[in-house]
Design an enzyme around this catalytic site. Structure first.
Site, mmCIF file in Angstrom:
data_model
loop_
_atom_site.group_PDB
_atom_site.id
_atom_site.type_symbol
_atom_site.label_atom_id
_atom_site.label_comp_id
_atom_site.label_asym_id
_atom_site.label_seq_id
_atom_site.Cartn_x
_atom_site.Cartn_y
_atom_site.Cartn_z
ATOM 1 N N ASP A 116 38.791 44.854 46.942
ATOM 2 C CA ASP A 116 38.166 45.155 45.657
ATOM 3 C C ASP A 116 39.134 45.980 44.821
ATOM 4 O O ASP A 116 39.724 46.951 45.301
ATOM 5 C CB ASP A 116 36.861 45.924 45.860
ATOM 6 C CG ASP A 116 36.095 46.110 44.561
ATOM 7 O OD1 ASP A 116 35.319 45.219 44.199
ATOM 8 O OD2 ASP A 116 36.297 47.153 43.899
ATOM 9 N N ASN A 135 39.639 46.618 31.969
ATOM 10 C CA ASN A 135 39.090 45.723 30.948
ATOM 11 C C ASN A 135 38.714 46.477 29.680
ATOM 12 O O ASN A 135 38.973 46.018 28.559
ATOM 13 C CB ASN A 135 37.864 44.989 31.489
ATOM 14 C CG ASN A 135 38.224 43.811 32.380
ATOM 15 O OD1 ASN A 135 39.291 43.227 32.250
ATOM 16 N ND2 ASN A 135 37.344 43.468 33.299
ATOM 17 N N HIS A 191 40.389 42.163 28.335
ATOM 18 C CA HIS A 191 40.139 41.231 29.433
ATOM 19 C C HIS A 191 41.373 40.410 29.799
ATOM 20 O O HIS A 191 41.497 39.972 30.949
ATOM 21 C CB HIS A 191 38.968 40.310 29.078
ATOM 22 C CG HIS A 191 37.638 41.008 29.113
ATOM 23 N ND1 HIS A 191 36.945 41.240 30.278
ATOM 24 C CD2 HIS A 191 36.891 41.545 28.120
ATOM 25 C CE1 HIS A 191 35.817 41.868 30.015
ATOM 26 N NE2 HIS A 191 35.757 42.076 28.714
ATOM 27 N N ASP A 226 42.546 39.879 33.499
ATOM 28 C CA ASP A 226 42.798 38.557 34.082
ATOM 29 C C ASP A 226 44.184 38.496 34.716
ATOM 30 O O ASP A 226 44.369 37.886 35.768
ATOM 31 C CB ASP A 226 42.676 37.474 33.007
ATOM 32 C CG ASP A 226 41.239 37.270 32.552
ATOM 33 O OD1 ASP A 226 40.321 37.801 33.208
ATOM 34 O OD2 ASP A 226 41.042 36.583 31.526
ATOM 35 N N GLU A 275 35.723 41.148 40.725
ATOM 36 C CA GLU A 275 37.041 41.686 41.066
ATOM 37 C C GLU A 275 37.228 41.797 42.580
ATOM 38 O O GLU A 275 38.055 42.556 43.063
ATOM 39 C CB GLU A 275 37.273 43.044 40.398
ATOM 40 C CG GLU A 275 36.359 44.159 40.864
ATOM 41 C CD GLU A 275 35.093 44.307 40.023
ATOM 42 O OE1 GLU A 275 34.494 45.390 40.076
ATOM 43 O OE2 GLU A 275 34.698 43.338 39.347
#
Length: 237
Positions: free
Chosen positions: A114, A122, A127, A131, A157
């Site tokens: 994680d 973000n 974002h 990404d 995530e």
């Protein structure tokens, strides 16, 4: 074009081999009348043969297109669009297959990874930056695991890594390299640099216990790592 060539060849053969050398117009007309059925039959056979050949080529091409389309649909249904890894649904089938194959004869390890503070990435950098981190993590994992190991995007995530024929000691070694590689990576967005880390929980198989039990144990260890400060690999509850 092939039909014209074959027709010309057939006409030449009939004219050269079958027609008498010296014949008057009445005999020539009679001779032509006699061979017309044969010519019609030959032409019909040629047309049917060429049509069947073309039809088989078209069908073969359609079959290849159908196979490619089915493969693409299967790939899209089983993979995560952003990272290219398997999705959660398909990963479950892989895990069940590994459980049946391994049984109690060989160990395997499940790791859940994680990204720490991913929401902040973000929120602060957008974002697209988030990404990019997700895609980089996949590349880091793939660069450090074996060919037979499997990666899936488990959640937003979160990633799940299956390490077949691996004990917990070797699983820790692999995941520590993954954790350290990401922790050392520096990102830049609008002139601002940032780094991120992973917390990883591991669990190994101890027989034929349900896959969900192993996943739950790895997940429990992951959240213990979060509580203890993040950026670590946890293998005990």
């Amino acid at each position: 074009r092939a039909f014209l060539y074959l027709s010309a060849a057939a006409a030449y053969i009939f004219g050269k081999k079958l027609m008498p050398e010296e014949v008057g117009l009445p005999k020539l007309a009679a001779w032509i009348g006699d061979i017309i059925p044969t010519v019609n039959l030959v032409v019909a056979i040629l047309i049917i043969g060429l049509s069947m050949l073309k039809f088989s080529e078209i069908m073969a091409d359609h079959q290849r297109q159908l196979i490619r389309a089915n493969e693409q649909m299967t790939r899209l249904a089983n993979t995560d669009q952003l990272t290219g890894t398997y999705n959660r649904r398909f990963m479950y089938s892989i895990l069940e297959s590994e459980k049946c194959r391994s049984g109690d004869r060989r160990p395997y390890v499940i790791a859940i990874l994680d990204i720490d503070n991913f929401k902040q990435i973000n929120d602060r950098f957008g974002h697209l930056a988030g990404d990019k981190v997700l895609q980089d993590i996949v590349q880091i994992i793939l660069g450090l695991i074996r060919t037979g190991d499997v990666v899936a995007r488990w959640g937003g995530e979160e990633f799940l890594v299956l390490l077949p024929n691996t004990d917990l000691f070797n699983g820790i070694s692999v995941m520590e390299r993954v954790r350290k590689t990401l922790a050392d990576k520096v990102y830049e967005s609008d002139g601002i640099t940032f780094q991120t880390t992973l917390t990883i929980g591991l669990a190994d198989s101890t027989g034929k216990q349900p896959i969900d039990d192993i996943i739950s144990l790895a997940d429990e260890r992951l959240y213990r790592g979060k509580r203890e400060g993040k950026n670590r690999v946890i293998t005990c509850s």
